[in-house]
Design a protein around this motif. Structure first.
Motif, PDB file in Angstrom:
ATOM      1  N   THR A  73       0.844  -1.179   0.000  1.00 47.84           N
ATOM      2  CA  THR A  73       0.000   0.000   0.000  1.00 47.84           C
ATOM      3  C   THR A  73       0.890   1.244   0.000  1.00 47.84           C
ATOM      4  OG1 THR A  73      -1.887   1.052   1.088  1.00 47.84           O
ATOM      5  CG2 THR A  73      -0.164   0.190   2.517  1.00 47.84           C
ATOM      6  N   GLY A  74       0.322   2.357  -0.340  1.00 45.22           N
ATOM      7  CA  GLY A  74       1.090   3.595  -0.426  1.00 45.22           C
ATOM      8  C   GLY A  74       0.215   4.723  -0.914  1.00 45.22           C
ATOM      9  N   ARG A  88       6.211   0.809   2.970  1.00 45.29           N
ATOM     10  CA  ARG A  88       7.438   0.199   3.476  1.00 45.29           C
ATOM     11  C   ARG A  88       8.600   1.185   3.502  1.00 45.29           C
ATOM     12  NH1 ARG A  88       7.439  -2.454  -1.891  1.00 45.29           N
ATOM     13  NH2 ARG A  88       6.352  -4.223  -0.951  1.00 45.29           N
ATOM     14  N   ASP A  89       8.479   2.294   2.766  1.00 43.10           N
ATOM     15  CA  ASP A  89       9.558   3.276   2.686  1.00 43.10           C
ATOM     16  C   ASP A  89       9.359   4.455   3.636  1.00 43.10           C
ATOM     17  OD1 ASP A  89      11.052   1.929   0.736  1.00 43.10           O
ATOM     18  OD2 ASP A  89       9.784   2.707  -0.862  1.00 43.10           O
ATOM     19  N   ALA A 139       2.604  -9.195  13.064  1.00 44.83           N
ATOM     20  CA  ALA A 139       3.915  -8.613  13.351  1.00 44.83           C
ATOM     21  C   ALA A 139       4.005  -7.142  12.970  1.00 44.83           C
ATOM     22  CB  ALA A 139       5.004  -9.397  12.626  1.00 44.83           C
ATOM     23  N   GLN A 140       3.163  -6.712  12.050  1.00 46.31           N
ATOM     24  CA  GLN A 140       3.295  -5.365  11.521  1.00 46.31           C
ATOM     25  C   GLN A 140       2.029  -4.541  11.750  1.00 46.31           C
ATOM     26  OE1 GLN A 140       4.370  -6.309   7.389  1.00 46.31           O
ATOM     27  NE2 GLN A 140       6.461  -5.684   7.863  1.00 46.31           N
ATOM     28  N   ALA A 141       2.207  -3.250  11.589  1.00 47.15           N
ATOM     29  CA  ALA A 141       1.081  -2.319  11.670  1.00 47.15           C
ATOM     30  C   ALA A 141       1.179  -1.330  10.518  1.00 47.15           C
ATOM     31  CB  ALA A 141       1.091  -1.576  13.005  1.00 47.15           C
ATOM     32  N   LEU A 142       0.037  -1.019   9.941  1.00 44.95           N
ATOM     33  CA  LEU A 142      -0.045   0.041   8.941  1.00 44.95           C
ATOM     34  C   LEU A 142      -0.598   1.278   9.629  1.00 44.95           C
ATOM     35  CD1 LEU A 142      -1.470  -1.926   5.873  1.00 44.95           C
ATOM     36  CD2 LEU A 142       0.805  -0.905   6.068  1.00 44.95           C
ATOM     37  N   VAL A 143       0.133   2.369   9.529  1.00 45.16           N
ATOM     38  CA  VAL A 143      -0.260   3.615  10.179  1.00 45.16           C
ATOM     39  C   VAL A 143      -0.640   4.614   9.096  1.00 45.16           C
ATOM     40  CG1 VAL A 143       0.412   5.438  11.784  1.00 45.16           C
ATOM     41  CG2 VAL A 143       1.369   3.131  12.040  1.00 45.16           C
ATOM     42  N   ARG A 144      -1.905   5.001   9.083  1.00 43.83           N
ATOM     43  CA  ARG A 144      -2.364   6.010   8.132  1.00 43.83           C
ATOM     44  C   ARG A 144      -2.179   7.376   8.767  1.00 43.83           C
ATOM     45  NH1 ARG A 144      -5.984   6.510   3.515  1.00 43.83           N
ATOM     46  NH2 ARG A 144      -7.066   8.504   3.585  1.00 43.83           N
ATOM     47  N   VAL A 160       1.019   6.695   4.336  1.00 41.84           N
ATOM     48  CA  VAL A 160       0.931   5.427   5.063  1.00 41.84           C
ATOM     49  C   VAL A 160       2.333   4.943   5.400  1.00 41.84           C
ATOM     50  CG1 VAL A 160       0.093   3.045   5.030  1.00 41.84           C
ATOM     51  CG2 VAL A 160      -1.192   4.822   3.837  1.00 41.84           C
ATOM     52  N   ALA A 161       2.503   4.484   6.634  1.00 42.13           N
ATOM     53  CA  ALA A 161       3.775   3.893   7.067  1.00 42.13           C
ATOM     54  C   ALA A 161       3.535   2.451   7.480  1.00 42.13           C
ATOM     55  CB  ALA A 161       4.361   4.684   8.235  1.00 42.13           C
ATOM     56  N   ARG A 162       4.428   1.553   7.065  1.00 40.96           N
ATOM     57  CA  ARG A 162       4.389   0.155   7.501  1.00 40.96           C
ATOM     58  C   ARG A 162       5.519  -0.044   8.507  1.00 40.96           C
ATOM     59  NH1 ARG A 162       2.445  -4.698   5.592  1.00 40.96           N
ATOM     60  NH2 ARG A 162       1.674  -3.712   3.665  1.00 40.96           N
TER      61      ARG A 162
END
Length: 378
Positions: free
Chosen positions: A251-252, A302-303, A334-339, A348-350
């Motif tokens: 996502t991005g 992811r970036d 294990a991960q979180a997506l932060v809008r 968006v940050a992963r």
């Protein structure tokens, strides 16, 4: 049939049921100009929607109004051959016994003889000149060849030119790059970008490629299991945390803005986006044929990394203040997506769930977003 609705819009309320349980059910209001991407995973109903719009699905019900004309509605159901549209398929459907020039001429004759009078109606592509299309699609050297003598990319460019010369009021493109390899896709993308200027009509572009959507679309309709799960501007829809993405895609967001500074000694260009200024690699815009100084960039989740305070001792050169809008835990645990919102723009940050916990992230919290990589897409 002329309709009293706003002439610069598409109303698409369509339903279709098939054996096996699949059902299409969409209710859309789309802009009457520009490129709207129909995006989603395989089997989500993208092609079925286009076929219903084209009148190729006999069981489709509902309403369809295209820039002031009713194609489907109470007492109205125009057959496919009377709907002033052009359809570009995955495989270029050129007439194999005709040369490219003759294929173009065939489309022009069909447009002139269309019985609905739509070819002369305002809002279609009737003003497009044949030579202009040939020049913009770069097919002049191909005109005397038959389809069997053309590469896949060349055939698709001829097919697009033929579609434009049919003077449609609506252009449907069903994954026109799906049958091409990566090199041919890069070859043909700049030509597809010119369609907006050439056609002057709405384009519905089916794809499951985030890269294509980010580069080409003005609006996006995200679909899954026959229904619309997101609709709006490219930046908003692609940043949605719940849309289904193809395997390997992240996502991005998509931002755009003018190039306002060049640093030749570092080979960097500064782009003034609404969400904040970004430094990109200089020269990427020229490789993509950007001539007006306005570029479109994609920032993948992811970036993007996050911190609670700004810091300068880092190799990352893009730092923007932002506010946490929502946090979504991924299925792997294990991960979180932060809008986020950066000056009102989505981002968006992963990150790992541990990092989100360690930083104490919560809705409304101010943070700093550090953008490691920016991919220019147009």
């Amino acid at each position: 049939m002329t309709d009293a609705r706003a002439p610069e819009s598409l109303t698409v309320r369509l339903g279709l049921s098939r054996a096996g349980g699949f059902a299409l059910n969409v209710d859309l209001s789309l802009p009457g100009r520009g490129v709207t991407a129909i995006f989603g995973p395989s089997g989500s109903g993208k092609t079925t929607l286009l076929r219903c719009i084209a009148g190729l699905e006999a069981g489709a019900t509902g309403e369809l109004h295209v820039n002031g004309q009713t194609w489907l509605g109470p007492g109205v159901c125009l057959p496919t051959h009377k709907r002033p549209l052009a359809y570009v398929f995955q495989e270029a459907s050129l007439l194999p016994h005709l040369t490219a020039r003759q294929n173009l001429a065939y489309a022009a004759r069909r447009a002139s003889g269309r019985g609905t009078g739509a070819a002369e109606s305002p809002g279609n592509a009737s003003a497009v000149g044949e030579q202009d299309v040939i020049d913009r699609m770069g097919i002049a050297p191909l005109l005397d060849r038959k389809p069997g003598q053309l590469s896949g990319g060349e055939r698709q460019r001829v097919a697009i030119a033929r579609a434009l010369l049919a003077r449609p009021r609506l252009l449907l493109m069903d994954e026109p790059l799906a049958a091409l390899d990566a090199a041919r896709k890069e070859e043909i993308l700049p030509y597809i970008e010119q369609i907006r200027d050439l056609a002057g009509v709405p384009v519905l572009y089916v794809s499951h490629s985030v890269t294509e959507v980010a580069r080409l679309a003005d609006q996006v309709v995200a679909m899954n299991e026959g229904r619309v799960v997101g609709q709006g501007a490219v930046a908003e829809v692609l940043s949605g945390l719940d849309i289904a993405l193809p395997e390997g895609e992240d996502t991005g967001v998509v931002w755009q803005g003018p190039i306002v500074e060049q640093r030749a000694e570092w080979h960097l260009s500064r782009v003034a986006c609404a969400g904040g200024d970004l430094w990109i690699q200089q020269g990427a815009e020229s490789r993509l044929g950007v001539s007006d100084g306005e570029v479109r960039v994609r920032i993948q989740a992811r970036d993007v990394s996050l911190s609670l305070k700004p810091f300068e001792q880092t190799s990352i050169i893009n730092h923007l203040p932002a506010v946490v809008e929502s946090i979504y835990e991924t299925s792997d645990g294990a991960q979180a997506l932060v809008r986020l919102r950066a000056a009102g723009q989505p981002l968006v940050a992963r990150i790992t769930r541990f990092s989100a916990h360690h930083l104490g992230l919560h809705t409304g919290q101010p943070v700093w977003a550090h953008i490691k990589s920016v991919a220019i897409v147009r």
